[in-house]
Scaffold this motif. Sequence first.
Motif, mmCIF file in Angstrom:
data_model
loop_
_atom_site.group_PDB
_atom_site.id
_atom_site.type_symbol
_atom_site.label_atom_id
_atom_site.label_comp_id
_atom_site.label_asym_id
_atom_site.label_seq_id
_atom_site.Cartn_x
_atom_site.Cartn_y
_atom_site.Cartn_z
ATOM 1 N N PHE A 252 0.849 -1.184 0.000
ATOM 2 C CA PHE A 252 0.000 0.000 0.000
ATOM 3 C C PHE A 252 0.887 1.237 0.000
ATOM 4 O O PHE A 252 1.873 1.314 0.717
ATOM 5 C CB PHE A 252 -0.888 -0.018 1.252
ATOM 6 N N LYS A 253 0.521 2.213 -0.839
ATOM 7 C CA LYS A 253 1.297 3.448 -0.931
ATOM 8 C C LYS A 253 0.380 4.647 -0.733
ATOM 9 O O LYS A 253 -0.777 4.627 -1.135
ATOM 10 C CB LYS A 253 1.950 3.555 -2.310
ATOM 11 N N LEU A 254 0.921 5.680 -0.158
ATOM 12 C CA LEU A 254 0.217 6.955 -0.075
ATOM 13 C C LEU A 254 0.657 7.805 -1.270
ATOM 14 O O LEU A 254 1.747 7.596 -1.794
ATOM 15 C CB LEU A 254 0.550 7.651 1.246
ATOM 16 N N PRO A 255 -0.164 8.711 -1.744
ATOM 17 C CA PRO A 255 -1.390 9.192 -1.111
ATOM 18 C C PRO A 255 -2.598 8.327 -1.465
ATOM 19 O O PRO A 255 -2.597 7.614 -2.470
ATOM 20 C CB PRO A 255 -1.561 10.588 -1.712
ATOM 21 N N ALA A 256 -3.608 8.422 -0.630
ATOM 22 C CA ALA A 256 -4.920 7.838 -0.913
ATOM 23 C C ALA A 256 -5.887 9.018 -1.023
ATOM 24 O O ALA A 256 -5.682 10.053 -0.390
ATOM 25 C CB ALA A 256 -5.338 6.900 0.201
ATOM 26 N N LYS A 257 -6.919 8.855 -1.817
ATOM 27 C CA LYS A 257 -7.859 9.953 -2.030
ATOM 28 C C LYS A 257 -9.272 9.460 -1.730
ATOM 29 O O LYS A 257 -9.702 8.439 -2.267
ATOM 30 C CB LYS A 257 -7.757 10.420 -3.483
ATOM 31 N N ILE A 258 -9.992 10.201 -0.885
ATOM 32 C CA ILE A 258 -11.361 9.860 -0.508
ATOM 33 C C ILE A 258 -12.298 10.900 -1.109
ATOM 34 O O ILE A 258 -12.022 12.091 -1.059
ATOM 35 C CB ILE A 258 -11.509 9.819 1.024
ATOM 36 N N LYS A 259 -13.399 10.419 -1.672
ATOM 37 C CA LYS A 259 -14.363 11.333 -2.288
ATOM 38 C C LYS A 259 -15.778 10.825 -2.037
ATOM 39 O O LYS A 259 -16.036 9.633 -2.129
ATOM 40 C CB LYS A 259 -14.103 11.438 -3.787
ATOM 41 N N LEU A 260 -16.669 11.755 -1.736
ATOM 42 C CA LEU A 260 -18.084 11.445 -1.577
ATOM 43 C C LEU A 260 -18.856 12.040 -2.738
ATOM 44 O O LEU A 260 -18.418 13.017 -3.347
ATOM 45 C CB LEU A 260 -18.619 12.010 -0.259
ATOM 46 N N GLN A 261 -20.016 11.464 -3.035
ATOM 47 C CA GLN A 261 -20.843 12.009 -4.116
ATOM 48 C C GLN A 261 -21.164 13.467 -3.830
ATOM 49 O O GLN A 261 -21.339 13.856 -2.683
ATOM 50 C CB GLN A 261 -22.116 11.193 -4.290
ATOM 51 N N GLN A 262 -21.234 14.250 -4.870
ATOM 52 C CA GLN A 262 -21.489 15.686 -4.726
ATOM 53 C C GLN A 262 -22.979 16.023 -4.776
ATOM 54 O O GLN A 262 -23.421 16.996 -4.196
ATOM 55 C CB GLN A 262 -20.742 16.460 -5.807
ATOM 56 N N GLU A 263 -23.731 15.224 -5.491
ATOM 57 C CA GLU A 263 -25.173 15.445 -5.604
ATOM 58 C C GLU A 263 -25.890 14.632 -4.528
ATOM 59 O O GLU A 263 -25.405 13.600 -4.095
ATOM 60 C CB GLU A 263 -25.668 15.006 -6.986
#
Length: 150
Positions: A112-123
């Motif tokens: 496992f490598k960084l960076p990791a990116k977290i995203k939530l739905q915008q609508e």
Amino acid sequence: MQSKLVEEVKEELKNYKSVNKNNELASINVFSQCLPIRKTKEEYEYYPYVLVCIDEENIIDFEAEIEIDIYFLVGICDKDVDAQGHKDLLNIINRLLKRFYEKQIIADKYRFKLPAKIKLQQEEYYPQYLGGMLTKWELTKLNIKGDDYT
């Protein structure tokens, strides 16, 4: 690799419960790449779920490590009128991130490598909540004879 990550996600979430389409606590379903074909007309049949998806592989040369982008897509169906399903999404995603950060190497060959990116739905799509995490993994040098990806 994908199968090993599915196992890791199942292990991490085996005691975690989230609400299902009937607003009852249920175990998290874990699938690789996509949801199974629905058996019923019920739109939220497989909720709550985590998908473990291969996004892309970066192969620079035969002597270098292979970098693989894997994303984890989380789906929750929370019909509570307070509309706070995103909190459950973040709990699940952060549990996975913590596990990978602490463990760092899966099956003795996937790092496992960084960076990791977290995203939530915008609508807003109440009662459906979607979010995900994009991660980077390193696989040891290319093994032409083996199949380490499924």
